[in-house]
Design a protein around this motif. Structure first.
Motif, PDB file in Angstrom:
ATOM      1  N   TYR A  89     -27.829 -16.539  64.597  1.00 46.82           N
ATOM      2  CA  TYR A  89     -28.155 -17.874  63.907  1.00 46.82           C
ATOM      3  C   TYR A  89     -27.528 -19.095  63.658  1.00 46.82           C
ATOM      4  O   TYR A  89     -28.106 -19.793  62.413  1.00 46.82           O
ATOM      5  CB  TYR A  89     -26.567 -17.355  62.337  1.00 46.82           C
ATOM      6  CG  TYR A  89     -26.986 -16.077  61.625  1.00 46.82           C
ATOM      7  CD1 TYR A  89     -27.775 -15.561  60.710  1.00 46.82           C
ATOM      8  CD2 TYR A  89     -26.487 -15.217  61.906  1.00 46.82           C
ATOM      9  CE1 TYR A  89     -27.975 -14.341  60.598  1.00 46.82           C
ATOM     10  CE2 TYR A  89     -26.295 -13.940  61.893  1.00 46.82           C
ATOM     11  CZ  TYR A  89     -27.606 -13.593  60.854  1.00 46.82           C
ATOM     12  OH  TYR A  89     -27.087 -12.121  60.351  1.00 46.82           O
ATOM     13  N   PHE A  90     -27.734 -19.334  64.917  1.00 48.35           N
ATOM     14  CA  PHE A  90     -27.009 -20.743  65.146  1.00 48.35           C
ATOM     15  C   PHE A  90     -28.540 -21.087  65.952  1.00 48.35           C
ATOM     16  O   PHE A  90     -29.461 -20.577  66.296  1.00 48.35           O
ATOM     17  CB  PHE A  90     -26.729 -21.040  66.585  1.00 48.35           C
ATOM     18  CG  PHE A  90     -26.663 -22.158  67.230  1.00 48.35           C
ATOM     19  CD1 PHE A  90     -25.401 -23.272  66.395  1.00 48.35           C
ATOM     20  CD2 PHE A  90     -27.024 -22.824  68.413  1.00 48.35           C
ATOM     21  CE1 PHE A  90     -25.333 -24.696  67.212  1.00 48.35           C
ATOM     22  CE2 PHE A  90     -26.368 -23.750  68.402  1.00 48.35           C
ATOM     23  CZ  PHE A  90     -26.515 -25.023  67.678  1.00 48.35           C
ATOM     24  N   GLU A  91     -29.038 -22.640  65.045  1.00 47.92           N
ATOM     25  CA  GLU A  91     -30.185 -22.838  65.214  1.00 47.92           C
ATOM     26  C   GLU A  91     -30.220 -24.924  66.663  1.00 47.92           C
ATOM     27  O   GLU A  91     -29.434 -25.633  65.223  1.00 47.92           O
ATOM     28  CB  GLU A  91     -31.666 -23.476  64.138  1.00 47.92           C
ATOM     29  CG  GLU A  91     -31.829 -21.525  63.645  1.00 47.92           C
ATOM     30  CD  GLU A  91     -32.563 -21.207  64.714  1.00 47.92           C
ATOM     31  OE1 GLU A  91     -33.498 -22.530  65.539  1.00 47.92           O
ATOM     32  OE2 GLU A  91     -33.224 -21.110  64.457  1.00 47.92           O
ATOM     33  N   PRO A  92     -30.145 -24.817  67.342  1.00 49.61           N
ATOM     34  CA  PRO A  92     -29.974 -25.595  68.694  1.00 49.61           C
ATOM     35  C   PRO A  92     -30.644 -26.837  67.540  1.00 49.61           C
ATOM     36  O   PRO A  92     -29.823 -28.411  67.442  1.00 49.61           O
ATOM     37  CB  PRO A  92     -30.101 -25.238  69.831  1.00 49.61           C
ATOM     38  CG  PRO A  92     -30.313 -24.067  69.966  1.00 49.61           C
ATOM     39  CD  PRO A  92     -30.889 -23.771  68.117  1.00 49.61           C
ATOM     40  N   ALA A  93     -32.415 -26.881  67.577  1.00 51.35           N
ATOM     41  CA  ALA A  93     -33.032 -27.607  66.491  1.00 51.35           C
ATOM     42  C   ALA A  93     -31.814 -28.556  65.409  1.00 51.35           C
ATOM     43  O   ALA A  93     -32.125 -29.648  65.055  1.00 51.35           O
ATOM     44  CB  ALA A  93     -34.274 -27.431  66.559  1.00 51.35           C
ATOM     45  N   VAL A  94     -31.932 -27.463  64.055  1.00 47.08           N
ATOM     46  CA  VAL A  94     -31.390 -27.729  63.467  1.00 47.08           C
ATOM     47  C   VAL A  94     -29.873 -28.901  63.870  1.00 47.08           C
ATOM     48  O   VAL A  94     -29.731 -29.451  63.022  1.00 47.08           O
ATOM     49  CB  VAL A  94     -31.582 -26.804  62.509  1.00 47.08           C
ATOM     50  CG1 VAL A  94     -30.614 -26.988  60.632  1.00 47.08           C
ATOM     51  CG2 VAL A  94     -32.744 -26.246  61.880  1.00 47.08           C
TER      52      VAL A  94
END
Length: 128
Positions: A11-16
């Motif tokens: 669930y981790f989005e680096p871009a966000v």
């Protein structure tokens, strides 16, 4: 009771996550603390305690807040910026006050040699 998934990394989005820091720079924590409290209250407390109310009115409340911000920005534009009225208050002058602004505009750097005693911070024995 449904347990959380064991693998939360999906669930981790680096871009966000990193994109959030781009809007963080001009302000400090006091500008967003109220939004954090309101978000926690709506998404955790109200959703779990009053789920029927949350399902019915959460979208309406969010769209009402967004419409209020848009409407107030139109009013502020025509009341203040359109007629070029000069307002002198803390929020307008804080960005150009202090050592941070002076160092950025002059191009100089803060050096330890400039500090009295050769270091920054409280002196020995003067801790709060």
């Amino acid at each position: 009771m449904k347990l959380a998934p064991r693998n939360r990394i999906k669930y981790f989005e680096p871009a966000v996550f990193l994109g959030g820091f781009t809007s963080w720079a001009p302000g400090n924590l006091s500008y967003s603390t109220g939004g954090v409290y309101l978000g926690y209250a709506m998404m955790h407390h109200v959703k779990h305690k009053y789920e029927a109310w949350w399902q019915k009115y959460s979208y309406l409340l969010g769209s009402g807040i967004d419409a209020g911000i848009a409407f107030s920005s139109i009013i502020i534009y025509f009341a203040v910026q359109y007629h070029e009225i000069d307002l002198n208050w803390w929020g307008n002058s804080v960005a150009t006050a202090g050592l941070d602004y002076e160092m950025r505009t002059s191009g100089s750097r803060l050096d330890v040699a400039d500090a009295p005693g050769g270091y920054f911070g409280p002196r020995k024995g003067n801790y709060p």
